[in-house]
Enzyme design. Sequence first.
Site, PDB file in Angstrom:
ATOM      1  N   ASN A   1     -16.102  -1.241   3.284  1.00  0.00           N
ATOM      2  CA  ASN A   1     -16.880  -0.454   4.255  1.00  0.00           C
ATOM      3  C   ASN A   1     -16.169   0.475   3.293  1.00  0.00           C
ATOM      4  OD1 ASN A   1     -17.233  -2.525   6.617  1.00  0.00           O
ATOM      5  ND2 ASN A   1     -15.126  -2.326   7.036  1.00  0.00           N
TER       6      ASN A   1
ATOM      7  N   GLN B   1     -15.167   2.523   8.429  1.00  0.00           N
ATOM      8  CA  GLN B   1     -13.783   2.569   7.422  1.00  0.00           C
ATOM      9  C   GLN B   1     -12.667   3.062   7.721  1.00  0.00           C
ATOM     10  OE1 GLN B   1     -13.625   3.995   3.230  1.00  0.00           O
ATOM     11  NE2 GLN B   1     -12.170   3.364   3.061  1.00  0.00           N
TER      12      GLN B   1
ATOM     13  N   VAL C   1      -9.093   3.032   7.385  1.00  0.00           N
ATOM     14  CA  VAL C   1      -7.631   3.028   6.852  1.00  0.00           C
ATOM     15  C   VAL C   1      -8.695   3.652   5.146  1.00  0.00           C
ATOM     16  CG1 VAL C   1      -5.804   2.359   5.891  1.00  0.00           C
ATOM     17  CG2 VAL C   1      -6.522   1.547   7.904  1.00  0.00           C
TER      18      VAL C   1
ATOM     19  N   HIS D   1      -9.939  -1.641   0.584  1.00  0.00           N
ATOM     20  CA  HIS D   1      -9.198  -2.495   0.859  1.00  0.00           C
ATOM     21  C   HIS D   1     -10.426  -3.242   0.641  1.00  0.00           C
ATOM     22  CE1 HIS D   1     -10.496  -0.336   4.725  1.00  0.00           C
ATOM     23  NE2 HIS D   1     -10.221  -0.372   4.743  1.00  0.00           N
TER      24      HIS D   1
ATOM     25  N   HIS E   1     -12.284  -6.761   2.422  1.00  0.00           N
ATOM     26  CA  HIS E   1     -11.773  -7.824   3.468  1.00  0.00           C
ATOM     27  C   HIS E   1     -11.921  -9.652   3.024  1.00  0.00           C
ATOM     28  CE1 HIS E   1     -11.515  -5.396   7.667  1.00  0.00           C
ATOM     29  NE2 HIS E   1     -12.167  -4.196   6.099  1.00  0.00           N
TER      30      HIS E   1
HETATM   31  P1  DGP Z   1     -11.412  -0.773   7.958  1.00  0.00           P
HETATM   32  O1  DGP Z   1     -12.097  -0.730   9.038  1.00  0.00           O
HETATM   33  O2  DGP Z   1     -12.305  -1.726   6.593  1.00  0.00           O
HETATM   34  O3  DGP Z   1     -10.804   0.669   7.177  1.00  0.00           O
HETATM   35  O4  DGP Z   1     -10.882  -2.243   8.050  1.00  0.00           O
HETATM   36  C1  DGP Z   1      -8.992  -1.364   8.680  1.00  0.00           C
HETATM   37  C2  DGP Z   1      -8.621  -2.761   8.667  1.00  0.00           C
HETATM   38  O5  DGP Z   1      -7.094  -2.085   8.479  1.00  0.00           O
HETATM   39  C3  DGP Z   1      -9.018  -3.609  10.120  1.00  0.00           C
HETATM   40  O6  DGP Z   1      -9.186  -4.399   9.826  1.00  0.00           O
HETATM   41  C4  DGP Z   1      -7.688  -3.609  10.915  1.00  0.00           C
HETATM   42  C5  DGP Z   1      -6.561  -3.225   9.742  1.00  0.00           C
HETATM   43  N1  DGP Z   1      -5.619  -2.624  10.148  1.00  0.00           N
HETATM   44  C6  DGP Z   1      -5.156  -1.565  10.756  1.00  0.00           C
HETATM   45  N2  DGP Z   1      -4.152  -1.286  10.271  1.00  0.00           N
HETATM   46  C7  DGP Z   1      -3.417  -1.973  10.237  1.00  0.00           C
HETATM   47  C8  DGP Z   1      -1.399  -2.232   9.604  1.00  0.00           C
HETATM   48  O7  DGP Z   1      -0.721  -1.127  10.112  1.00  0.00           O
HETATM   49  N3  DGP Z   1      -1.935  -3.671   9.555  1.00  0.00           N
HETATM   50  C9  DGP Z   1      -2.292  -4.215   8.848  1.00  0.00           C
HETATM   51  N4  DGP Z   1      -2.414  -5.119   8.855  1.00  0.00           N
HETATM   52  N5  DGP Z   1      -4.125  -4.178   9.168  1.00  0.00           N
HETATM   53  C10 DGP Z   1      -3.675  -3.713   9.363  1.00  0.00           C
END
Ligand code: DGP
Length: 116
Positions: free
Chosen positions: A89, A96, A98, A102, A104
């Site tokens: 994303n 998105q 974060v 990344h 997925h």
């Molecule tokens: P996106 O929406 O594409 O930015 O995906 C971010 C993903 O990151 C979402 O599926 C949840 C995951 N996520 C958010 N915070 C954390 C965290 O602190 N640890 C882990 N393992 N995953 C996280």
Amino acid sequence: MDYDDQNVFARILRGDLPADVVYEDDLCLAFRDLDPKAPVHILLIPKRPIPRAADCTIQDRIALGHLFCIAGEVARQEGCGDAFRLVVNSGEGAGQTVFHLHVHLLGGRDLSWPPG
Ligand code: DGP
């Protein structure tokens, strides 16, 4: 966009936040998503500080190509065989949340197409 080094994945990379790590090498880290959308839901991140796919430059090609190669290895390690989906994303409008790039890796169930 500028890279914010306080984002959660930057903190995981620094070891400031825990993560369920399934793979690591000098270029990338892979760990389980906190809010999984499939039986296998792994996030693969480059160690390079890239905020979004939209910000990638030619300097990022080795780190990004590496992620795709490692994704297949991790998918096999997680029992997905050759059936899995890779999703990136880019930007708030695409979901998105974060802003450390990344990938997925989703698998372990039937995946419909097209995605939402
Ligand atoms: P996106 O929406 O594409 O930015 O995906 C971010 C993903 O990151 C979402 O599926 C949840 C995951 N996520 C958010 N915070 C954390 C965290 O602190 N640890 C882990 N393992 N995953 C996280």
